[in-house]
Every structure is written in structure tokens, then in C-alpha cells.
Design an enzyme around this catalytic site. Structure first.
Site, PDB file in Angstrom:
ATOM      1  N   SER A 110       4.836 -10.361  -0.041  1.00 56.46           N
ATOM      2  CA  SER A 110       4.373  -8.978  -0.407  1.00 56.46           C
ATOM      3  C   SER A 110       5.545  -8.222  -1.406  1.00 56.46           C
ATOM      4  O   SER A 110       6.703  -8.379  -0.968  1.00 56.46           O
ATOM      5  CB  SER A 110       3.700  -8.227   0.844  1.00 56.46           C
ATOM      6  OG  SER A 110       2.621  -7.447   0.356  1.00 56.46           O
ATOM      7  N   GLY A 140      -3.655  -7.013  -2.830  1.00 60.78           N
ATOM      8  CA  GLY A 140      -4.237  -5.685  -2.114  1.00 60.78           C
ATOM      9  C   GLY A 140      -3.520  -4.510  -2.513  1.00 60.78           C
ATOM     10  O   GLY A 140      -3.771  -3.776  -3.336  1.00 60.78           O
ATOM     11  N   ARG A 141      -2.047  -4.514  -2.398  1.00 62.55           N
ATOM     12  CA  ARG A 141      -1.151  -3.330  -2.806  1.00 62.55           C
ATOM     13  C   ARG A 141      -1.295  -3.180  -4.280  1.00 62.55           C
ATOM     14  O   ARG A 141      -1.444  -1.935  -4.621  1.00 62.55           O
ATOM     15  CB  ARG A 141       0.243  -3.934  -2.473  1.00 62.55           C
ATOM     16  CG  ARG A 141       1.256  -2.880  -2.687  1.00 62.55           C
ATOM     17  CD  ARG A 141       2.788  -3.228  -2.534  1.00 62.55           C
ATOM     18  NE  ARG A 141       3.076  -4.314  -1.654  1.00 62.55           N
ATOM     19  CZ  ARG A 141       3.432  -3.802  -0.448  1.00 62.55           C
ATOM     20  NH1 ARG A 141       3.868  -2.618  -0.186  1.00 62.55           N
ATOM     21  NH2 ARG A 141       3.627  -4.867   0.358  1.00 62.55           N
ATOM     22  N   TYR A 147      -0.860  -0.149   2.980  1.00 62.66           N
ATOM     23  CA  TYR A 147      -0.374  -0.138   4.127  1.00 62.66           C
ATOM     24  C   TYR A 147       0.140   1.376   4.482  1.00 62.66           C
ATOM     25  O   TYR A 147       1.190   1.327   5.039  1.00 62.66           O
ATOM     26  CB  TYR A 147       0.821  -1.134   4.108  1.00 62.66           C
ATOM     27  CG  TYR A 147       0.424  -2.412   3.413  1.00 62.66           C
ATOM     28  CD1 TYR A 147      -0.508  -3.015   4.190  1.00 62.66           C
ATOM     29  CD2 TYR A 147       0.527  -3.012   2.267  1.00 62.66           C
ATOM     30  CE1 TYR A 147      -0.830  -4.527   3.778  1.00 62.66           C
ATOM     31  CE2 TYR A 147       0.024  -4.073   1.586  1.00 62.66           C
ATOM     32  CZ  TYR A 147      -0.412  -4.737   2.446  1.00 62.66           C
ATOM     33  OH  TYR A 147      -1.277  -6.063   1.932  1.00 62.66           O
ATOM     34  N   CYS A 207       8.763  12.669  17.559  1.00 64.05           N
ATOM     35  CA  CYS A 207       9.972  12.707  18.414  1.00 64.05           C
ATOM     36  C   CYS A 207      10.733  11.536  18.422  1.00 64.05           C
ATOM     37  O   CYS A 207      10.982  11.000  19.328  1.00 64.05           O
ATOM     38  CB  CYS A 207       9.622  12.920  19.833  1.00 64.05           C
ATOM     39  SG  CYS A 207       9.008  14.776  19.994  1.00 64.05           S
TER      40      CYS A 207
HETATM   41  N1  LLP Z   1      -3.319 -12.453   1.135  1.00 69.54           N
HETATM   42  C1  LLP Z   1      -2.990 -12.647   2.564  1.00 69.54           C
HETATM   43  C2  LLP Z   1      -3.055 -13.989   2.967  1.00 69.54           C
HETATM   44  C3  LLP Z   1      -1.963 -11.504   2.833  1.00 69.54           C
HETATM   45  O1  LLP Z   1      -1.263 -12.036   4.188  1.00 69.54           O
HETATM   46  C4  LLP Z   1      -1.639 -10.640   2.266  1.00 69.54           C
HETATM   47  C5  LLP Z   1      -0.796  -9.657   2.886  1.00 69.54           C
HETATM   48  C6  LLP Z   1      -2.217 -10.356   1.072  1.00 69.54           C
HETATM   49  C7  LLP Z   1      -3.094 -11.461   0.647  1.00 69.54           C
HETATM   50  C8  LLP Z   1      -2.285  -9.068   0.251  1.00 69.54           C
HETATM   51  O2  LLP Z   1      -0.614  -8.940   0.015  1.00 69.54           O
HETATM   52  P1  LLP Z   1      -0.559  -7.694  -1.206  1.00 69.54           P
HETATM   53  O3  LLP Z   1      -0.949  -8.165  -2.488  1.00 69.54           O
HETATM   54  O4  LLP Z   1      -0.907  -6.236  -0.539  1.00 69.54           O
HETATM   55  O5  LLP Z   1       0.890  -7.792  -1.148  1.00 69.54           O
HETATM   56  N2  LLP Z   1       2.546  -4.211   5.660  1.00 69.54           N
HETATM   57  C9  LLP Z   1       3.490  -4.836   4.605  1.00 69.54           C
HETATM   58  C10 LLP Z   1       2.607  -5.843   3.962  1.00 69.54           C
HETATM   59  C11 LLP Z   1       2.309  -6.923   4.893  1.00 69.54           C
HETATM   60  C12 LLP Z   1       1.276  -7.818   3.832  1.00 69.54           C
HETATM   61  C13 LLP Z   1       0.535  -8.823   4.869  1.00 69.54           C
HETATM   62  N3  LLP Z   1      -0.075  -9.714   3.932  1.00 69.54           N
HETATM   63  C14 LLP Z   1       3.881  -3.549   3.955  1.00 69.54           C
HETATM   64  O6  LLP Z   1       3.642  -2.449   4.025  1.00 69.54           O
HETATM   65  O7  LLP Z   1       4.420  -3.989   2.976  1.00 69.54           O
END
Ligand code: LLP
Length: 435
Positions: A209, A291-292, A394, A364
């Protein structure tokens, strides 16, 4: 960094609504979401995929984990793209929002039997299988319901993506998927093929990501295509689909740029076309899971400053601590990944000189830092509003109730109107769990 309908420079506005009006009506902290921007970004990825891959276009599956609520699921339905869910909870929200189950893809490295049962029984389009156990579990559920379930195998193409260790997912030492290099993927393929209740459609890989290097996506595609060729050589038939995952990077700080959907997809299509030609394969239908890149830039978090404190460091320098009314409970990313954010004074303009400051939350914990180091106007006082851009992905989705702080609302703004689409949690919500 800011969504397209935000204006900064004077008092911050979104779609002409001033930050002070939003704070007054909805309270702080709050996630303020630009609905038109969300729709534009989702459509941009959809158009870019279609333009780059033409008749071989698969589906843009919005990665729900970045942020989902029922109203956003309705937008997804309306825009006409698909959705990637990775738990029963995300599946429930997608279904409540009216998304056609055929456009739902189900992920997860440890899907429960109940989650598999639910997914198969509602008729989700695709289940992405992550382990040998799961092959048997999905096959059994499909047999029970008298259906043939379409599946992809999640593969790890062995790529060291250039991102934070916790969000890289396709090197060898990870919990996800089947390794291509070790032969695990090849065994999983054979095992899926023993089940008449499973239809193997192809392969999936998600390399990580917040990635900016196109070559990482391209090497992943190349390794999956090599395996498609090996499959064709072994079984004399071609698999029709590849899902290349998400991970497209966005801007968090001034001067950074988000990946451009059109050129990113064009570059990917070039590699896919060349690799398929080299292996004399028909080009499979290509899907992606951003997603992001869709939701990240569409929100900012609005905080109110509660205290300002100057601390003298050992070297005699002064560090200014500006405390806001949220923190690590609404943005865990700085604590988890050393993620960096920007903030702007949102309720007024100030020409005061800037002073090196640290924006911290109300929890805290010393690590409760929103921004470790930022130059802020030195006349910031309690009651001022600070806005942190690019918190859509996220942020609310990883929010917690640490210190029994209720999670903030999401307020959607469109055409000069603001409305709550996910309400603020209350103390009653929190106490409601106690027996
Ligand atoms: N597809 C799969 C199978 C995934 O595991 C993920 C993200 C996505 C798509 C979407 O990825 P994106 O396009 O959003 O980068 N919490 C972390 C990110 C964890 C992503 C997990 N999987 C953060 O805040 O950076």
C-alpha cells in the site's frame, strides 16, 4: 492533498461551507468528506482501467477497508464499480448499501466458516482464496448451496515493495496467499481443480500500500502472467482473469503528488500486453482494487485546539505542543507507520511568524502524535481549528475507542450542503457494551 472542493488561503471552506460553520454544526473532531471528489476519483480509476484495457477490462473493486459506511456503499452502487470486502462486517455494509453481490469480491487470510457461508449464500461474484484449508471450506459451502463458486487464488509474487514494512504484502515472509517461488501456488491450483464446486478464474496479487513505483506493479503482473502461461502449458486451457490489487500512492504533504490513474493504467496495460504476447496468451480481464487512491484525499479531519504549551528541550530550544481534541484514536497511522501529515489553521488567516510545533492528541500516551514537526503560526490559541488533509483512508476505518473516546462522525459535503453519513459515537454507545 486537499480534496478538489476545499479552498485554503483564507478561512478554509469546502464546497463554500466555512470550517467554523462545520465545527459549530457537527462538533470536532470530525471527518469532513467531499462526496463529489469521491465520485470523481472512483470514476477516474474506472475510466482509466477501461481505457487502458478495452475489451479486457475487469472490475474496479473499491477496497472497503480504506473506509466504508452504508452511504458510501450506496455511492459505489450508484457509480457502478465493485467492492472488495475482507470481513463479514464489511460484507454486511456492502449488502446494506445495496451493492449487487455479483460485484463483491471477498478477501481475508482467515475467513471464518460463517463468513464463507454468508458470502456463498448471498452469491458473491468472487472469493479470493488464501490458504489450502480455505479451498476445502469454500468448496464445501458451494456444494452445500448447490452452486459453482468463482474463485481466484491470492499469490505472493515475491516483491519487496518500497513502502513501510507493515503495509508491504507480497514478499515471501508474509501471512497472505500462496508463494509462486516455493511452488505453493502450483499445489493450490491443483487442489482447487479437484473440486467441481469451484471455478478457478485466475490469480490475484496485492503487493502493498502507498506505492509509487510503477515497476513494482509491473513485475507483479509479469510474474502472474508467467504462471498463467505455465497453467496453459500444463492444463491446455487459459485462465480468464487477473486481479492486480490496490496500493496506488497518494499525496499527504505539500509538494507530493498522487499517482495519476490514466498514466498508471496505461503503463500497466503496456506491460500486460507485452507479457501476454511473449507467452502467446490471450490478455485476461484485468481488475484492480484501489482503496486509498479513491477515498484518501476526499477527507480532512477538523480538530479544535485545546491547549498550547512551550517545552524547553535539553539543548535549550523550545518545542511548542499544540493539543487537539482527537489524536491516535482517530488517526493511528503516525503511531503505526510513522505516517506524516500536514495541518492548516482552518478558522481564520494569520500572518504571524511560524514556530516549530508538534500537534498532539488528548490520549494518555506520549506517542499520541498527529504531526511530529510542523511550522505553525505562533498566534494559535485554544479554540482555533486545525484541518489535517488526506485522512480519508485508514483514518476513521482504523479509529479506536482508546481512553473511551467516542469515534468521530463522517460529514459528507456536496453542492454546498453538509450532512452526517456516519454519526459520532456517544458515551451511551460505549456504555452499551457493558454488562
Ligand atoms: N486489496 C487488498 C487485497 C488489500 O489488502 C488492500 C490493502 C487493498 C486492496 C487496498 O490497498 P490501497 O489501495 O488502499 O493501498 N492500514 C494501512 C494500509 C493497509 C492496507 C491493507 N490492504 C495504512 O493505513 O497505510
Amino acid at each position: 492533498m486537499w480534496s478538489s472542493h476545499v479552498k485554503t488561503g483564507a478561512e478554509l471552506t469546502i464546497s463554500s461551507i466555512p470550517a467554523t460553520a462545520l465545527a459549530k454544526e457537527f462538533g470536532t473532531p470530525a471527518f469532513i468528506m467531499d462526496e463529489a471528489d469521491f465520485r470523481e476519483r472512483a470514476s477516474a480509476w474506472n475510466t482509466a482501467l477501461a481505457y487502458a484495457f478495452g475489451s479486457n477490462t475487469g472490475t474496479v473493486y473499491y477496497a472497503a477497508k480504506a473506509f466504508i459506511c452504508v452511504e458510501v456503499a450506496r455511492w459505489i452502487k450508484d457509480i457502478g464499480i465493485g467492492i472488495d470486502v475482507c470481513t463479514g462486517g464489511e460484507l454486511a455494509v456492502a449488502l446494506k448499501g445495496g451493492i449487487d453481490p455479483a460485484k463483491i469480491e471477498v478477501h481475508g487470510n482467515n475467513k471464518s466458516l460463517a463468513e464463507i457461508e454468508k458470502a456463498v449464500s448471498v452469491g458473491v461474484g468472487t472469493i479470493v482464496i488464501d490458504s489450502l484449508y480455505e479451498i476445502e471450506r469454500v468448496a464445501a459451502a458451494a456444494t452445500k448451496h448447490g452452486v459453482v463458486q468463482k474463485v481466484l487464488l491470492r499469490l505472493t509474487p515475491g516483491i519487496e515493495a518500497h513502502t513501510h514494512e507493515s503495509i508491504a504484502t507480497a514478499h515471501e515472509d508474509v501471512k497472505f496467499g500462496f508463494s509462486i517461488a516455493s511452488g505453493a501456488a502450483w499445489s493450490a491450483i491443483a487442489q482447487v481443480r479437484t473440486h467441481a464446486s469451484l471455478e478457478l478464474r485466475g490469480f490475484h496479487a496485492h503487493i502493498g500500500s502507498q506505492i509509487f513505483e510503477n515497476d513494482s506493479f509491473e513485475i507483479s503482473a509479469q510474474r502472474l502472467i508467467e504462471l498463467l502461461a505455465k497453467y496453459r502449458d500444463e492444463y491446455s486451457t487459459e485462465l480468464p482473469e487477473l486481479d492486480l490489487g490496490g496500493g496506488y500512492g497518494i499525496a499527504y504533504l505539500p509538494g507530493e503528488n498522487s499517482l495519476d490513474p490514466a498514466s498508471t493504467m496505461k503503463d500497466l496495460a503496456k506491460v500486460v500486453t507485452a507479457q501476454c504476447a511473449a507467452h502467446k496468451l490471450a490478455i485476461p480481464r484485468i481488475s484492480i482494487e484501489p482503496g486509498r487512491a479513491i477515498v484518501g484525499p476526499t477527507m480532512f479531519t477538523l480538530y479544535e485546539v485545546g491547549t498550547v504549551k512551550d517545552v524547553t528541550l535539553e539543548n535549550g530550544a523550545i518545542r511548542r505542543y499544540v493539543s487537539v481534541d482527537g489524536g491516535m484514536s482517530d488517526n493511528l497511522r503516525p503511531a503505526l507507520y510513522d505516517a506524516q501529515y500536514f495541518a492548516a489553521l482552518a478558522n481564520r488567516t494569520s500572518s504571524a511568524p511560524k514556530v516549530s510545533s508538534r500537534i498532539v492528541g488528548k490520549h494518555c500516551e506520549t506517542g499520541d502524535i498527529v504531526i511530529r514537526e510542523i511550522d505553525l503560526e505562533n498566534d494559535i490559541v485554544p479554540g482555533d481549528l486545525l484541518a489535517t488533509p488526506a485522512t480519508g483512508a485508514y483514518g476513521r476505518s482504523m479509529a479506536t475507542n482508546y481512553n473511551h473516546v467516542p469515534r468521530p462522525p463522517v460529514v459528507a459535503v456536496k453542492d454546498g450542503k453538509a450532512r452526517v453519513i456516519l454519526r459520532r459515537e456517544t458515551e451511551a454507545d460505549l456504555l452499551g457494551l457493558d454488562i
